[in-house]
Design a protein around this motif. Structure first.
Motif, PDB file in Angstrom:
ATOM      1  N   ASP A  10      -4.266  13.680 -26.122  1.00  0.00           N
ATOM      2  CA  ASP A  10      -5.047  14.052 -24.954  1.00  0.00           C
ATOM      3  C   ASP A  10      -6.113  12.993 -24.669  1.00  0.00           C
ATOM      4  OD1 ASP A  10      -5.188  17.646 -25.626  1.00  0.00           O
ATOM      5  OD2 ASP A  10      -3.585  16.354 -24.880  1.00  0.00           O
ATOM      6  N   VAL A  11      -6.318  12.746 -23.381  1.00  0.00           N
ATOM      7  CA  VAL A  11      -7.368  11.814 -22.978  1.00  0.00           C
ATOM      8  C   VAL A  11      -8.731  12.473 -23.169  1.00  0.00           C
ATOM      9  CG1 VAL A  11      -8.395  10.615 -21.029  1.00  0.00           C
ATOM     10  CG2 VAL A  11      -5.904  10.588 -21.350  1.00  0.00           C
ATOM     11  N   GLN A  12      -9.611  11.741 -23.798  1.00  0.00           N
ATOM     12  CA  GLN A  12     -10.982  12.229 -23.962  1.00  0.00           C
ATOM     13  C   GLN A  12     -11.973  11.107 -23.697  1.00  0.00           C
ATOM     14  OE1 GLN A  12     -11.905  14.258 -27.583  1.00  0.00           O
ATOM     15  NE2 GLN A  12     -10.491  15.935 -27.207  1.00  0.00           N
ATOM     16  N   LEU A  13     -13.009  11.451 -22.978  1.00  0.00           N
ATOM     17  CA  LEU A  13     -14.166  10.578 -22.796  1.00  0.00           C
ATOM     18  C   LEU A  13     -15.367  11.415 -23.206  1.00  0.00           C
ATOM     19  CD1 LEU A  13     -13.227   9.023 -19.350  1.00  0.00           C
ATOM     20  CD2 LEU A  13     -13.392   7.771 -21.500  1.00  0.00           C
ATOM     21  N   GLN A  14     -15.853  11.149 -24.392  1.00  0.00           N
ATOM     22  CA  GLN A  14     -16.902  11.971 -24.970  1.00  0.00           C
ATOM     23  C   GLN A  14     -18.249  11.292 -24.767  1.00  0.00           C
ATOM     24  OE1 GLN A  14     -16.386  15.099 -26.436  1.00  0.00           O
ATOM     25  NE2 GLN A  14     -18.620  15.166 -26.290  1.00  0.00           N
ATOM     26  N   ALA A  15     -19.051  11.864 -23.881  1.00  0.00           N
ATOM     27  CA  ALA A  15     -20.366  11.297 -23.578  1.00  0.00           C
ATOM     28  C   ALA A  15     -21.431  11.957 -24.432  1.00  0.00           C
ATOM     29  CB  ALA A  15     -20.694  11.490 -22.109  1.00  0.00           C
ATOM     30  N   SER A  16     -22.416  11.170 -24.821  1.00  0.00           N
ATOM     31  CA  SER A  16     -23.538  11.701 -25.585  1.00  0.00           C
ATOM     32  C   SER A  16     -24.774  10.847 -25.326  1.00  0.00           C
ATOM     33  CB  SER A  16     -23.213  11.722 -27.083  1.00  0.00           C
ATOM     34  OG  SER A  16     -22.952  10.413 -27.559  1.00  0.00           O
ATOM     35  N   GLY A  17     -25.932  11.365 -25.731  1.00  0.00           N
ATOM     36  CA  GLY A  17     -27.155  10.587 -25.645  1.00  0.00           C
ATOM     37  C   GLY A  17     -28.130  11.020 -24.573  1.00  0.00           C
ATOM     38  N   GLY A  18     -27.762  11.992 -23.764  1.00  0.00           N
ATOM     39  CA  GLY A  18     -28.689  12.463 -22.749  1.00  0.00           C
ATOM     40  C   GLY A  18     -29.845  13.219 -23.362  1.00  0.00           C
ATOM     41  N   GLY A  19     -30.843  13.505 -22.550  1.00  0.00           N
ATOM     42  CA  GLY A  19     -31.995  14.242 -23.048  1.00  0.00           C
ATOM     43  C   GLY A  19     -33.151  14.175 -22.085  1.00  0.00           C
ATOM     44  N   LEU A  20     -34.304  14.583 -22.585  1.00  0.00           N
ATOM     45  CA  LEU A  20     -35.538  14.591 -21.808  1.00  0.00           C
ATOM     46  C   LEU A  20     -36.421  13.437 -22.259  1.00  0.00           C
ATOM     47  CD1 LEU A  20     -37.581  15.959 -19.882  1.00  0.00           C
ATOM     48  CD2 LEU A  20     -38.299  17.368 -21.832  1.00  0.00           C
ATOM     49  N   VAL A  21     -36.902  12.668 -21.296  1.00  0.00           N
ATOM     50  CA  VAL A  21     -37.749  11.521 -21.612  1.00  0.00           C
ATOM     51  C   VAL A  21     -38.812  11.389 -20.526  1.00  0.00           C
ATOM     52  CG1 VAL A  21     -36.250   9.883 -20.402  1.00  0.00           C
ATOM     53  CG2 VAL A  21     -37.708   9.072 -22.280  1.00  0.00           C
ATOM     54  N   GLN A  22     -39.939  10.839 -20.884  1.00  0.00           N
ATOM     55  CA  GLN A  22     -40.992  10.606 -19.901  1.00  0.00           C
ATOM     56  C   GLN A  22     -40.691   9.352 -19.092  1.00  0.00           C
ATOM     57  OE1 GLN A  22     -44.729  10.508 -22.081  1.00  0.00           O
ATOM     58  NE2 GLN A  22     -45.081  12.675 -21.627  1.00  0.00           N
ATOM     59  N   ALA A  23     -41.235   9.307 -17.909  1.00  0.00           N
ATOM     60  CA  ALA A  23     -41.077   8.126 -17.072  1.00  0.00           C
ATOM     61  C   ALA A  23     -41.553   6.889 -17.822  1.00  0.00           C
ATOM     62  CB  ALA A  23     -41.853   8.291 -15.775  1.00  0.00           C
ATOM     63  N   GLY A  24     -40.770   5.821 -17.707  1.00  0.00           N
ATOM     64  CA  GLY A  24     -41.071   4.591 -18.423  1.00  0.00           C
ATOM     65  C   GLY A  24     -40.370   4.487 -19.758  1.00  0.00           C
ATOM     66  N   GLY A  25     -39.778   5.588 -20.201  1.00  0.00           N
ATOM     67  CA  GLY A  25     -39.102   5.619 -21.488  1.00  0.00           C
ATOM     68  C   GLY A  25     -37.673   5.122 -21.415  1.00  0.00           C
ATOM     69  N   SER A  26     -36.977   5.261 -22.536  1.00  0.00           N
ATOM     70  CA  SER A  26     -35.610   4.743 -22.654  1.00  0.00           C
ATOM     71  C   SER A  26     -34.688   5.786 -23.269  1.00  0.00           C
ATOM     72  CB  SER A  26     -35.594   3.495 -23.556  1.00  0.00           C
ATOM     73  OG  SER A  26     -36.370   2.465 -23.009  1.00  0.00           O
ATOM     74  N   LEU A  27     -33.427   5.655 -22.918  1.00  0.00           N
ATOM     75  CA  LEU A  27     -32.353   6.434 -23.528  1.00  0.00           C
ATOM     76  C   LEU A  27     -31.119   5.541 -23.610  1.00  0.00           C
ATOM     77  CD1 LEU A  27     -32.457   9.937 -21.750  1.00  0.00           C
ATOM     78  CD2 LEU A  27     -32.966   9.495 -24.160  1.00  0.00           C
ATOM     79  N   ARG A  28     -30.247   5.849 -24.569  1.00  0.00           N
ATOM     80  CA  ARG A  28     -28.961   5.160 -24.643  1.00  0.00           C
ATOM     81  C   ARG A  28     -27.847   6.186 -24.610  1.00  0.00           C
ATOM     82  NH1 ARG A  28     -26.075   1.194 -29.098  1.00  0.00           N
ATOM     83  NH2 ARG A  28     -25.810   3.178 -30.214  1.00  0.00           N
ATOM     84  N   LEU A  29     -26.983   6.058 -23.628  1.00  0.00           N
ATOM     85  CA  LEU A  29     -25.808   6.913 -23.531  1.00  0.00           C
ATOM     86  C   LEU A  29     -24.632   6.226 -24.207  1.00  0.00           C
ATOM     87  CD1 LEU A  29     -26.003   8.082 -19.801  1.00  0.00           C
ATOM     88  CD2 LEU A  29     -27.112   9.072 -21.818  1.00  0.00           C
ATOM     89  N   SER A  30     -23.776   7.035 -24.812  1.00  0.00           N
ATOM     90  CA  SER A  30     -22.546   6.535 -25.425  1.00  0.00           C
ATOM     91  C   SER A  30     -21.357   7.266 -24.825  1.00  0.00           C
ATOM     92  CB  SER A  30     -22.566   6.765 -26.944  1.00  0.00           C
ATOM     93  OG  SER A  30     -23.623   6.077 -27.551  1.00  0.00           O
ATOM     94  N   CYS A  31     -20.249   6.554 -24.721  1.00  0.00           N
ATOM     95  CA  CYS A  31     -19.005   7.152 -24.233  1.00  0.00           C
ATOM     96  C   CYS A  31     -17.890   6.712 -25.165  1.00  0.00           C
ATOM     97  CB  CYS A  31     -18.712   6.719 -22.810  1.00  0.00           C
ATOM     98  SG  CYS A  31     -17.115   7.291 -22.190  1.00  0.00           S
ATOM     99  N   ALA A  32     -17.370   7.644 -25.941  1.00  0.00           N
ATOM    100  CA  ALA A  32     -16.273   7.358 -26.864  1.00  0.00           C
ATOM    101  C   ALA A  32     -14.961   7.774 -26.221  1.00  0.00           C
ATOM    102  CB  ALA A  32     -16.487   8.105 -28.176  1.00  0.00           C
ATOM    103  N   ALA A  33     -14.034   6.820 -26.109  1.00  0.00           N
ATOM    104  CA  ALA A  33     -12.770   7.062 -25.413  1.00  0.00           C
ATOM    105  C   ALA A  33     -11.618   7.179 -26.390  1.00  0.00           C
ATOM    106  CB  ALA A  33     -12.496   5.934 -24.425  1.00  0.00           C
ATOM    107  N   SER A  34     -10.659   8.040 -26.046  1.00  0.00           N
ATOM    108  CA  SER A  34      -9.457   8.176 -26.858  1.00  0.00           C
ATOM    109  C   SER A  34      -8.330   8.732 -25.993  1.00  0.00           C
ATOM    110  CB  SER A  34      -9.699   9.094 -28.065  1.00  0.00           C
ATOM    111  OG  SER A  34     -10.060  10.390 -27.636  1.00  0.00           O
ATOM    112  N   GLY A  35      -7.099   8.529 -26.453  1.00  0.00           N
ATOM    113  CA  GLY A  35      -5.949   9.098 -25.754  1.00  0.00           C
ATOM    114  C   GLY A  35      -5.358   8.221 -24.677  1.00  0.00           C
ATOM    115  N   PHE A  36      -5.905   7.012 -24.493  1.00  0.00           N
ATOM    116  CA  PHE A  36      -5.334   6.074 -23.538  1.00  0.00           C
ATOM    117  C   PHE A  36      -5.652   4.664 -24.024  1.00  0.00           C
ATOM    118  CE2 PHE A  36      -9.226   4.717 -21.325  1.00  0.00           C
ATOM    119  CZ  PHE A  36     -10.109   5.749 -21.629  1.00  0.00           C
TER     120      PHE A  36
END
Length: 131
Positions: A1-27
């Protein structure tokens, strides 16, 4: 099965940073451009950034240029979106996606990263930037 698993979202204050990840499988990861769309409440889904799996070509929406950086680890079939200097207007659900068209033609002709015709979608991850 095709999967695109996203992670890393959240709550942050303006000026801050976040890193999103996307792990792919099945293709075959190397055949597709992988990237991110976002959708804020009451707004259309828009392309944020994508990266070619074959040559590393990238696309950034004007609204994120200079603040966001996309990268790919082909050995791990994973794409990352480093988001810096976040603004309240970046608040949205972020979706990982894979698109064959952009990989084959879009990167050559400078096409935007459009949600139309995207081949695979992942579930979204919520990013909330407080002011």
């Amino acid at each position: 099965d095709v999967q695109l698993q996203a992670s890393g979202g959240g709550l942050v204050q303006a000026g801050g940073s976040l890193r999103l990840s996307c792990a792919a499988s099945g293709f075959t990861f190397d055949d597709y451009a992988i990237g991110w769309f976002r959708q804020a409440p009451g707004k259309e889904r828009e392309g944020v950034s994508c990266i070619s799996s074959s040559d590393g070509s990238t696309y950034y929406a004007d609204s994120v240029k200079g603040r966001f950086t996309i990268s790919s680890d082909n050995a791990k079939n994973t794409v990352y979106l480093q988001m810096n200097i976040l603004k309240p207007e970046d608040t949205a659900v972020y979706y990982c996606a894979a698109d064959l068209f952009w990989e084959l033609l879009g990167r050559t002709y400078g096409s935007t990263w459009s949600p139309v015709g995207v081949d695979y979608w992942g579930k979204g991850t919520l990013v909330t930037v407080s002011s």
